[in-house]
Design a protein around this motif. Structure first.
Motif, PDB file in Angstrom:
ATOM      1  N   LEU A 259      25.524  37.747  52.998  1.00 47.39           N
ATOM      2  CA  LEU A 259      25.998  36.790  51.995  1.00 47.39           C
ATOM      3  C   LEU A 259      27.162  37.373  51.201  1.00 47.39           C
ATOM      4  N   HIS A 260      27.072  38.662  50.845  1.00 44.00           N
ATOM      5  CA  HIS A 260      28.183  39.317  50.147  1.00 44.00           C
ATOM      6  C   HIS A 260      29.428  39.363  51.035  1.00 44.00           C
ATOM      7  N   ALA A 261      29.250  39.602  52.322  1.00 40.40           N
ATOM      8  CA  ALA A 261      30.387  39.648  53.243  1.00 40.40           C
ATOM      9  C   ALA A 261      31.058  38.284  53.355  1.00 40.40           C
ATOM     10  N   VAL A 262      30.270  37.230  53.440  1.00 38.32           N
ATOM     11  CA  VAL A 262      30.816  35.876  53.511  1.00 38.32           C
ATOM     12  C   VAL A 262      31.612  35.565  52.249  1.00 38.32           C
ATOM     13  N   ASN A 263      31.060  35.897  51.102  1.00 34.66           N
ATOM     14  CA  ASN A 263      31.766  35.638  49.843  1.00 34.66           C
ATOM     15  C   ASN A 263      33.047  36.464  49.731  1.00 34.66           C
ATOM     16  N   ALA A 264      33.007  37.695  50.229  1.00 33.76           N
ATOM     17  CA  ALA A 264      34.204  38.537  50.185  1.00 33.76           C
ATOM     18  C   ALA A 264      35.321  37.956  51.046  1.00 33.76           C
ATOM     19  N   SER A 265      34.973  37.404  52.200  1.00 32.95           N
ATOM     20  CA  SER A 265      35.993  36.839  53.083  1.00 32.95           C
ATOM     21  C   SER A 265      36.573  35.533  52.543  1.00 32.95           C
ATOM     22  N   LEU A 266      35.851  34.855  51.670  1.00 30.73           N
ATOM     23  CA  LEU A 266      36.315  33.578  51.113  1.00 30.73           C
ATOM     24  C   LEU A 266      36.892  33.727  49.704  1.00 30.73           C
ATOM     25  N   LYS A 267      36.931  34.923  49.175  1.00 25.18           N
ATOM     26  CA  LYS A 267      37.310  35.121  47.777  1.00 25.18           C
ATOM     27  C   LYS A 267      38.719  34.606  47.485  1.00 25.18           C
ATOM     28  N   SER A 268      39.697  34.964  48.303  1.00 23.77           N
ATOM     29  CA  SER A 268      41.084  34.601  48.023  1.00 23.77           C
ATOM     30  C   SER A 268      41.300  33.094  48.057  1.00 23.77           C
ATOM     31  N   VAL A 269      40.764  32.434  49.078  1.00 26.47           N
ATOM     32  CA  VAL A 269      40.971  30.991  49.174  1.00 26.47           C
ATOM     33  C   VAL A 269      40.248  30.249  48.054  1.00 26.47           C
ATOM     34  N   LYS A 270      39.129  30.780  47.600  1.00 24.85           N
ATOM     35  CA  LYS A 270      38.415  30.146  46.492  1.00 24.85           C
ATOM     36  C   LYS A 270      39.199  30.261  45.184  1.00 24.85           C
ATOM     37  N   LEU A 271      39.872  31.387  44.977  1.00 28.69           N
ATOM     38  CA  LEU A 271      40.688  31.542  43.782  1.00 28.69           C
ATOM     39  C   LEU A 271      41.806  30.500  43.738  1.00 28.69           C
ATOM     40  N   LEU A 272      42.401  30.214  44.886  1.00 28.54           N
ATOM     41  CA  LEU A 272      43.434  29.188  44.938  1.00 28.54           C
ATOM     42  C   LEU A 272      42.849  27.791  44.749  1.00 28.54           C
ATOM     43  N   MET A 273      41.710  27.530  45.362  1.00 30.11           N
ATOM     44  CA  MET A 273      41.085  26.216  45.248  1.00 30.11           C
ATOM     45  C   MET A 273      40.720  25.887  43.810  1.00 30.11           C
ATOM     46  N   ALA A 274      40.431  26.906  43.006  1.00 33.19           N
ATOM     47  CA  ALA A 274      40.025  26.676  41.625  1.00 33.19           C
ATOM     48  C   ALA A 274      41.133  26.031  40.802  1.00 33.19           C
ATOM     49  N   CYS A 275      42.378  26.100  41.273  1.00 35.69           N
ATOM     50  CA  CYS A 275      43.503  25.524  40.531  1.00 35.69           C
ATOM     51  C   CYS A 275      43.790  24.078  40.925  1.00 35.69           C
ATOM     52  N   PHE A 276      43.049  23.533  41.875  1.00 36.29           N
ATOM     53  CA  PHE A 276      43.302  22.184  42.368  1.00 36.29           C
ATOM     54  C   PHE A 276      42.049  21.331  42.229  1.00 36.29           C
ATOM     55  N   ASN A 277      42.239  20.100  41.772  1.00 33.54           N
ATOM     56  CA  ASN A 277      41.146  19.140  41.757  1.00 33.54           C
ATOM     57  C   ASN A 277      40.971  18.524  43.135  1.00 33.54           C
ATOM     58  N   ALA A 278      39.777  18.067  43.437  1.00 38.01           N
ATOM     59  CA  ALA A 278      39.549  17.342  44.689  1.00 38.01           C
ATOM     60  C   ALA A 278      40.404  16.087  44.694  1.00 38.01           C
ATOM     61  N   GLY A 279      41.109  15.871  45.804  1.00 37.74           N
ATOM     62  CA  GLY A 279      41.994  14.724  45.923  1.00 37.74           C
ATOM     63  C   GLY A 279      43.370  14.929  45.331  1.00 37.74           C
ATOM     64  N   SER A 280      43.640  16.108  44.788  1.00 38.57           N
ATOM     65  CA  SER A 280      44.925  16.366  44.142  1.00 38.57           C
ATOM     66  C   SER A 280      46.053  16.427  45.160  1.00 38.57           C
ATOM     67  N   LEU A 281      47.179  15.791  44.823  1.00 43.28           N
ATOM     68  CA  LEU A 281      48.371  15.822  45.665  1.00 43.28           C
ATOM     69  C   LEU A 281      49.414  16.806  45.131  1.00 43.28           C
ATOM     70  N   GLU A 282      49.094  17.492  44.058  1.00 38.42           N
ATOM     71  CA  GLU A 282      50.038  18.418  43.437  1.00 38.42           C
ATOM     72  C   GLU A 282      50.164  19.705  44.254  1.00 38.42           C
ATOM     73  N   PHE A 283      51.402  20.156  44.424  1.00 35.08           N
ATOM     74  CA  PHE A 283      51.643  21.421  45.103  1.00 35.08           C
ATOM     75  C   PHE A 283      51.390  22.608  44.172  1.00 35.08           C
ATOM     76  N   ASN A 284      51.617  22.396  42.890  1.00 34.11           N
ATOM     77  CA  ASN A 284      51.557  23.502  41.932  1.00 34.11           C
ATOM     78  C   ASN A 284      50.236  23.558  41.187  1.00 34.11           C
ATOM     79  N   GLY A 285      49.246  22.802  41.627  1.00 33.73           N
ATOM     80  CA  GLY A 285      47.951  22.833  40.980  1.00 33.73           C
ATOM     81  C   GLY A 285      47.907  21.927  39.765  1.00 33.73           C
ATOM     82  N   ASP A 286      46.732  21.481  39.414  1.00 37.04           N
ATOM     83  CA  ASP A 286      46.577  20.630  38.238  1.00 37.04           C
ATOM     84  C   ASP A 286      45.525  21.170  37.276  1.00 37.04           C
TER      85      ASP A 286
END
Length: 384
Positions: free
Chosen positions: A95-122
């Protein structure tokens, strides 16, 4: 990077030997009933897993792949000898390994709302910085890996990547909601995201082998993922994969595929949690069009970036393992039974009009119904 350029070969050798040592000692001592085995061997496994998780979290492809390979060797070779406590340690490490491999993409996802069309995050600001610090071969390699991660096979076949000289590396400069107003944001290189997701694909293959190696029937999605590498049982004889091929039909039902025979419901729930984490992360990524188009532009992809392959594999492994457990438990789990459960609940649902429920929401609702039905059959409730 300079350190890894000069030390990767020695480090790979050391990690490989360490993993072999742990596998050998686990298989040797796990069968003994001494008190020290129950305490010392799990500690040894935990320390190795901590090292491998750190490797998987590194942004260097060779090191990250090394962590996945050593983790695979440890679990498939020594897994049949694990005790309940050892499996508990191993599943936590997974479980720790899975979370480590997804850490970077999750940090980026945190800046975008679901359904967001913004390139720069909302929900936070996202900018892209380009640096001339990368060789042409490294850029081509990262672009090739990005196609493997963010495009399905048909999109890769149609892709005609522009191989013009481009020695730039890209870095996402993000200011997530919890750092609003801070002059210094987080820096996430595009390479970190790609390498992390490549390692995540390898972890999904490992989870699939653990759950379904040697299974009789495979879906099209599983054919090229599940290998036929035999796992070693505590007695030194081939594990479930070879037993199924050489035994009669009456004996096939006595053994579950992969390592399912060795996993308690509690530890199996942790494995399912890994698969559900992968599935939910991929679904959340694909629900953010702005982020998908941002990856298309940075990765120079022919289509919007997506994690459809990750969604398909994680859900397929999860549902197939549940079905195997149901069939082994003697449950009447036929396609007709599933349809009966789904349609009976659909008729009793407060929303009966197909126009009132979007197609994606209806499919998600049907998945939840099937999931609930199987959990009731097996009394397994993985964390969602």
């Amino acid at each position: 990077p300079d350190f890894w350029d000069s030390s990767t070969a020695n480090f790979k050798h050391a990690c490989g030997l360490s993993t072999d040592l742990v596998v050998e000692h686990t298989n040797l001592f796990a069968a003994r009933g001494e008190a020290w085995v129950a305490t010392d061997v799990p500690v040894m496994i935990r320390q190795l897993l901590n090292l491998l998780v750190e490797c998987i979290g590194q942004p260097v492809e060779a090191v990250s792949r090394l962590g996945c390979a050593c983790l695979r060797h440890l679990l498939l070779s020594a897994g049949p000898s694990f005790t309940e406590e050892m499996w508990s340690v191993a599943c936590e490490g997974l479980l720790h390994a899975v979370n480590a491999s997804l850490k970077s993409v999750k940090l980026l996802m945190a800046c975008f709302n679901a359904g967001s069309l913004e390139f720069n995050g909302d929900m936070g600001q996202v900018r892209v910085s380009a640096r001339m610090d990368c060789s042409e071969m490294e850029c081509i390699r990262i672009r090739s890996l990005a196609q493997q991660v963010f495009l399905v096979e048909d999109q890769q076949a149609c892709s005609n990547p522009d191989l013009e000289e481009d020695n730039r590396s890209y870095i996402f400069l993000i200011h997530p909601p919890d750092m609003e107003g801070s002059p210094v944001g987080k820096r996430i290189p595009f390479k970190n995201v790609v390498v992390g997701l490549i390692s995540h694909q390898l972890l999904l293959q490992l989870l699939g082998s653990m759950l379904l190696s040697g299974v009789g029937s495979k879906s099209a999605a599983e054919e090229h993922i599940l290998d036929s590498t035999p796992m070693v049982s505590p007695s030194g004889t081939p594990g479930n994969g070879d037993v199924k091929e050489s035994s009669t039909d009456s004996k096939q039902s006595e053994h579950l595929p992969g390592l399912l025979d060795y996993l308690s419901p509690k530890n199996l729930a942790k494995i399912f949690e890994c698969l559900l984490e992968s599935y939910n992360t991929a679904c959340e990524f694909d629900s953010r069009p702005g982020l998908k188009f941002l990856f298309q532009k940075v990765g120079k992809l022919e289509a919007a970036g997506n994690l459809y392959k990750q969604t398909e594999r994680s859900l397929t492994f999860y549902m197939h393992a549940l079905i195997e457990k149901c069939q082994h438990a003697g449950s009447s789990f036929t396609p007709e039974k599933v349809k009966e459960i789904l349609y009976s609940k659909e008729r009793t649902s407060s929303v009966t009009s197909t126009e009132a429920v979007p197609g994606k929401e209806r499919r998600r609702r049907n998945f939840k119904r099937a999931q609930s039905f199987i959990h009731q059959e097996l009394n397994i409730m993985p964390k969602e």
